[in-house]
Write a protein that holds these residues in place. Sequence first.
Motif, PDB file in Angstrom:
ATOM      1  N   SER A  63       1.055  -1.184  -0.047  1.00 26.28           N
ATOM      2  CA  SER A  63       0.005   0.099  -0.154  1.00 26.28           C
ATOM      3  C   SER A  63       0.718   0.949  -0.091  1.00 26.28           C
ATOM      4  O   SER A  63       0.503   2.132  -0.580  1.00 26.28           O
ATOM      5  CB  SER A  63      -0.758  -0.037   1.023  1.00 26.28           C
ATOM      6  N   ILE A  64       1.920   1.282   0.702  1.00 24.70           N
ATOM      7  CA  ILE A  64       2.940   2.452   0.927  1.00 24.70           C
ATOM      8  C   ILE A  64       3.776   2.474  -0.492  1.00 24.70           C
ATOM      9  O   ILE A  64       3.588   3.659  -1.073  1.00 24.70           O
ATOM     10  CB  ILE A  64       3.714   2.257   1.829  1.00 24.70           C
ATOM     11  N   ILE A  65       3.888   1.501  -1.131  1.00 18.66           N
ATOM     12  CA  ILE A  65       4.710   1.741  -2.438  1.00 18.66           C
ATOM     13  C   ILE A  65       3.662   2.115  -3.337  1.00 18.66           C
ATOM     14  O   ILE A  65       3.788   3.145  -4.350  1.00 18.66           O
ATOM     15  CB  ILE A  65       5.250   0.242  -3.008  1.00 18.66           C
ATOM     16  N   GLU A  66       2.346   1.729  -3.356  1.00 21.65           N
ATOM     17  CA  GLU A  66       1.317   2.363  -4.357  1.00 21.65           C
ATOM     18  C   GLU A  66       0.984   3.806  -4.332  1.00 21.65           C
ATOM     19  O   GLU A  66       0.929   4.618  -5.230  1.00 21.65           O
ATOM     20  CB  GLU A  66       0.158   1.509  -4.109  1.00 21.65           C
ATOM     21  N   LYS A  67       0.985   4.133  -2.981  1.00 22.53           N
ATOM     22  CA  LYS A  67       0.771   5.722  -2.463  1.00 22.53           C
ATOM     23  C   LYS A  67       2.006   6.395  -2.883  1.00 22.53           C
ATOM     24  O   LYS A  67       1.629   7.609  -3.508  1.00 22.53           O
ATOM     25  CB  LYS A  67       0.554   5.783  -1.106  1.00 22.53           C
ATOM     26  N   ARG A  68       3.242   5.862  -2.811  1.00 27.18           N
ATOM     27  CA  ARG A  68       4.486   6.733  -3.169  1.00 27.18           C
ATOM     28  C   ARG A  68       4.913   6.801  -4.328  1.00 27.18           C
ATOM     29  O   ARG A  68       5.911   7.374  -4.764  1.00 27.18           O
ATOM     30  CB  ARG A  68       5.411   6.426  -1.917  1.00 27.18           C
ATOM     31  N   THR A  69       4.347   6.043  -5.332  1.00 26.99           N
ATOM     32  CA  THR A  69       5.057   5.828  -6.805  1.00 26.99           C
ATOM     33  C   THR A  69       3.877   6.482  -7.644  1.00 26.99           C
ATOM     34  O   THR A  69       2.797   6.147  -7.645  1.00 26.99           O
ATOM     35  CB  THR A  69       5.008   4.408  -6.864  1.00 26.99           C
ATOM     36  N   LYS A  70       4.656   7.371  -8.488  1.00 33.89           N
ATOM     37  CA  LYS A  70       3.837   8.072  -9.486  1.00 33.89           C
ATOM     38  C   LYS A  70       4.497   7.912 -11.043  1.00 33.89           C
ATOM     39  O   LYS A  70       5.438   7.205 -11.157  1.00 33.89           O
ATOM     40  CB  LYS A  70       4.335   9.650  -9.261  1.00 33.89           C
ATOM     41  N   PRO A  71       3.142   7.936 -11.953  1.00 33.40           N
ATOM     42  CA  PRO A  71       3.591   7.723 -13.240  1.00 33.40           C
ATOM     43  C   PRO A  71       4.471   8.850 -13.869  1.00 33.40           C
ATOM     44  O   PRO A  71       4.817   9.751 -13.277  1.00 33.40           O
ATOM     45  CB  PRO A  71       1.991   7.848 -13.968  1.00 33.40           C
ATOM     46  N   LEU A  72       5.232   8.129 -14.853  1.00 35.68           N
ATOM     47  CA  LEU A  72       6.286   8.870 -15.490  1.00 35.68           C
ATOM     48  C   LEU A  72       5.735   9.629 -16.620  1.00 35.68           C
ATOM     49  O   LEU A  72       6.591  10.551 -17.498  1.00 35.68           O
ATOM     50  CB  LEU A  72       7.340   7.940 -15.870  1.00 35.68           C
ATOM     51  N   GLY A  73       4.674   9.732 -17.150  1.00 39.85           N
ATOM     52  CA  GLY A  73       4.370  10.271 -18.502  1.00 39.85           C
ATOM     53  C   GLY A  73       4.393   9.490 -19.610  1.00 39.85           C
ATOM     54  O   GLY A  73       4.455   8.237 -19.508  1.00 39.85           O
ATOM     55  N   MET A  74       4.198  10.139 -20.770  1.00 40.04           N
ATOM     56  CA  MET A  74       3.948   8.992 -21.957  1.00 40.04           C
ATOM     57  C   MET A  74       4.808   9.557 -23.080  1.00 40.04           C
ATOM     58  O   MET A  74       5.510  10.853 -23.209  1.00 40.04           O
ATOM     59  CB  MET A  74       2.484   9.225 -22.526  1.00 40.04           C
ATOM     60  N   GLU A  75       5.120   8.879 -24.113  1.00 37.89           N
ATOM     61  CA  GLU A  75       5.850   9.259 -25.420  1.00 37.89           C
ATOM     62  C   GLU A  75       5.415   8.446 -26.446  1.00 37.89           C
ATOM     63  O   GLU A  75       4.429   7.245 -26.195  1.00 37.89           O
ATOM     64  CB  GLU A  75       7.340   8.843 -25.145  1.00 37.89           C
ATOM     65  N   SER A  76       5.748   8.775 -27.798  1.00 32.87           N
ATOM     66  CA  SER A  76       5.227   7.943 -28.855  1.00 32.87           C
ATOM     67  C   SER A  76       6.560   7.016 -29.453  1.00 32.87           C
ATOM     68  O   SER A  76       7.464   7.752 -29.463  1.00 32.87           O
ATOM     69  CB  SER A  76       4.769   9.095 -30.236  1.00 32.87           C
ATOM     70  N   VAL A  77       6.333   5.751 -29.682  1.00 36.62           N
ATOM     71  CA  VAL A  77       7.326   4.976 -30.168  1.00 36.62           C
ATOM     72  C   VAL A  77       6.779   4.338 -31.531  1.00 36.62           C
ATOM     73  O   VAL A  77       5.455   3.951 -31.767  1.00 36.62           O
ATOM     74  CB  VAL A  77       7.573   4.118 -29.310  1.00 36.62           C
ATOM     75  N   PRO A  78       7.767   3.917 -32.503  1.00 35.09           N
ATOM     76  CA  PRO A  78       7.235   3.175 -33.514  1.00 35.09           C
ATOM     77  C   PRO A  78       6.732   1.733 -33.236  1.00 35.09           C
ATOM     78  O   PRO A  78       7.056   1.301 -32.079  1.00 35.09           O
ATOM     79  CB  PRO A  78       8.647   2.808 -34.245  1.00 35.09           C
ATOM     80  N   LEU A  79       5.851   1.395 -33.747  1.00 31.51           N
ATOM     81  CA  LEU A  79       5.080   0.350 -33.390  1.00 31.51           C
ATOM     82  C   LEU A  79       6.075  -0.982 -33.126  1.00 31.51           C
ATOM     83  O   LEU A  79       6.039  -1.768 -32.308  1.00 31.51           O
ATOM     84  CB  LEU A  79       3.906  -0.363 -34.327  1.00 31.51           C
ATOM     85  N   ASN A  80       7.244  -1.320 -34.248  1.00 33.66           N
ATOM     86  CA  ASN A  80       7.879  -2.343 -34.186  1.00 33.66           C
ATOM     87  C   ASN A  80       9.006  -2.302 -32.959  1.00 33.66           C
ATOM     88  O   ASN A  80       9.724  -3.182 -32.809  1.00 33.66           O
ATOM     89  CB  ASN A  80       8.566  -2.672 -35.419  1.00 33.66           C
ATOM     90  N   GLU A  81       8.913  -1.011 -32.035  1.00 33.85           N
ATOM     91  CA  GLU A  81       9.704  -1.143 -30.778  1.00 33.85           C
ATOM     92  C   GLU A  81       8.840  -0.969 -29.781  1.00 33.85           C
ATOM     93  O   GLU A  81       9.453  -0.759 -28.633  1.00 33.85           O
ATOM     94  CB  GLU A  81      10.559   0.351 -31.084  1.00 33.85           C
ATOM     95  N   SER A  82       7.710  -1.306 -29.760  1.00 32.17           N
ATOM     96  CA  SER A  82       6.914  -1.244 -28.675  1.00 32.17           C
ATOM     97  C   SER A  82       6.557  -2.498 -27.703  1.00 32.17           C
ATOM     98  O   SER A  82       5.731  -2.548 -26.683  1.00 32.17           O
ATOM     99  CB  SER A  82       5.300  -0.770 -29.396  1.00 32.17           C
ATOM    100  N   VAL A  83       7.072  -3.574 -28.424  1.00 33.17           N
ATOM    101  CA  VAL A  83       6.754  -4.637 -27.323  1.00 33.17           C
ATOM    102  C   VAL A  83       7.585  -4.550 -25.939  1.00 33.17           C
ATOM    103  O   VAL A  83       8.574  -4.348 -25.963  1.00 33.17           O
ATOM    104  CB  VAL A  83       7.433  -6.045 -28.095  1.00 33.17           C
ATOM    105  N   GLY A  84       6.680  -4.927 -24.834  1.00 37.42           N
ATOM    106  CA  GLY A  84       7.152  -4.680 -23.501  1.00 37.42           C
ATOM    107  C   GLY A  84       6.698  -3.457 -22.881  1.00 37.42           C
ATOM    108  O   GLY A  84       6.688  -3.366 -21.698  1.00 37.42           O
ATOM    109  N   ARG A  85       6.175  -2.599 -23.911  1.00 36.46           N
ATOM    110  CA  ARG A  85       5.799  -1.192 -23.434  1.00 36.46           C
ATOM    111  C   ARG A  85       4.346  -1.106 -22.880  1.00 36.46           C
ATOM    112  O   ARG A  85       3.634  -2.091 -23.361  1.00 36.46           O
ATOM    113  CB  ARG A  85       6.098  -0.036 -24.403  1.00 36.46           C
ATOM    114  N   VAL A  86       3.831  -0.052 -22.114  1.00 40.20           N
ATOM    115  CA  VAL A  86       2.729  -0.087 -21.592  1.00 40.20           C
ATOM    116  C   VAL A  86       1.965   0.878 -22.614  1.00 40.20           C
ATOM    117  O   VAL A  86       2.348   2.069 -22.569  1.00 40.20           O
ATOM    118  CB  VAL A  86       2.677   0.349 -20.110  1.00 40.20           C
ATOM    119  N   LEU A  87       0.840   0.516 -22.836  1.00 39.24           N
ATOM    120  CA  LEU A  87      -0.199   1.480 -23.714  1.00 39.24           C
ATOM    121  C   LEU A  87      -0.313   2.808 -22.655  1.00 39.24           C
ATOM    122  O   LEU A  87      -1.005   2.558 -21.854  1.00 39.24           O
ATOM    123  CB  LEU A  87      -1.255   0.817 -24.416  1.00 39.24           C
TER     124      LEU A  87
END
Length: 397
Positions: free
Chosen positions: A9-33
């Motif tokens: 619960s503490i980890i969830e509260k203290r962790t913030k998202p990093l933002g977004m970027e665009s990448v070519p589709l063929n370089e996107s495996v493993g990335r979060v939409l």
Amino acid sequence: MIPVKKALSIIEKRTKPLGMESVPLNESVGRVLAEDIVADQDLPPFDRSQMDGYAVKAADTANVPVTLKLVGESAAGRGWTGRLRKGEAVRIMTGAPVPAGADAVQKLEVANESDGYLLLSEPTEKGRFIVKRAAEVKKGSIVLSKGERITSNSLAIPAAFGYSTVKVTKMPRIAIFSTGSEIVEIHKKPKADQIRNSNCVMLGSLTREVGGDVNIWPIVGDNISDLRSQITLAATSADVLIMTGGVSVGKYDLTKAALRELGAEFYFDRVRLKPGKPTVFARLGKTIVFGLPGNPVSAAVTFHLFVRKCVLLMQSANVCDLSSGYAVLDDPVKGTKERDSYLPAIIATNPSGHLIASPIRWHGSSDLVGFSRADALIFVPKDVSCAAGDRVEVRFL
């Protein structure tokens, strides 16, 4: 000392998202939409044949044998544009559009062509061997959701709907290093009182699997000045710093002392967990810091429970925890007083189809060879022992 649930619960509260970027589709495996993938057309976009055969009106085949007039051919990418009439048939290939007026496809094996006519020896019924337009996906529907990780299996989905680039969340930069004068690099021959640095390669691989951009730093010996310097340098170029070793209470366990001298904010430094009690979660400036135990099994378990969640939360992933389920024990396990246990196990299926959890016979939290066979962790609550045949909760690795 806090419970595992509280630590999460503490980890969830203290962790913030990093933002977004665009990448070519063929370089996107493993990335979060960071966006929903939306179908720009029906799939299939037309009534499609599932077979090589003949497009017909099912009513024309009710009384076989029957002879039909061949009036054209429909191939994939080159459909027949006319309209089928009573007593007619069109030669058709797998994946080709079903002509207007046809309501079934009959397979090649029960048909014979001769001089522009088709002899059918078996009847068919409406809809046979036809995939209807939009049966798989309707235009405008969400086919992959924001927060899902793109996999090799799902990569074709954005491609099918015109996404040559995709919006994804930024990958966290992860710095990792081991501490301890007893640790030597992998390529070196350890002396009698030394061991090789197996933790960093393991933690680096586990982090990459969940989308971290990993940088492995040199080993730091038991010198608080050197430790402070490397922590400072690593933290300035990382979103998450993972250190392994030096987090217990011994004379040469210097990680927590170095962090305190640098002004780190501690969120927890002991968890009611076996293995992995002396786990540290802190922040130094803008960098999240994990101090994991030096024993390899403890480092692996605490990564799977805590670090993995943090790295995925930074990427706004929909699922950040290990998947869980239930299995039947085939050997007894003994819990620990005051601490929940997460014990390595091998999962199999018995002849009845039930999941069976086999606890691995390991020799403590330094037994990396024993742990390497595990594909799950058996959860045993504090002060509880479980007998063979008991149903237990497991976390799948």
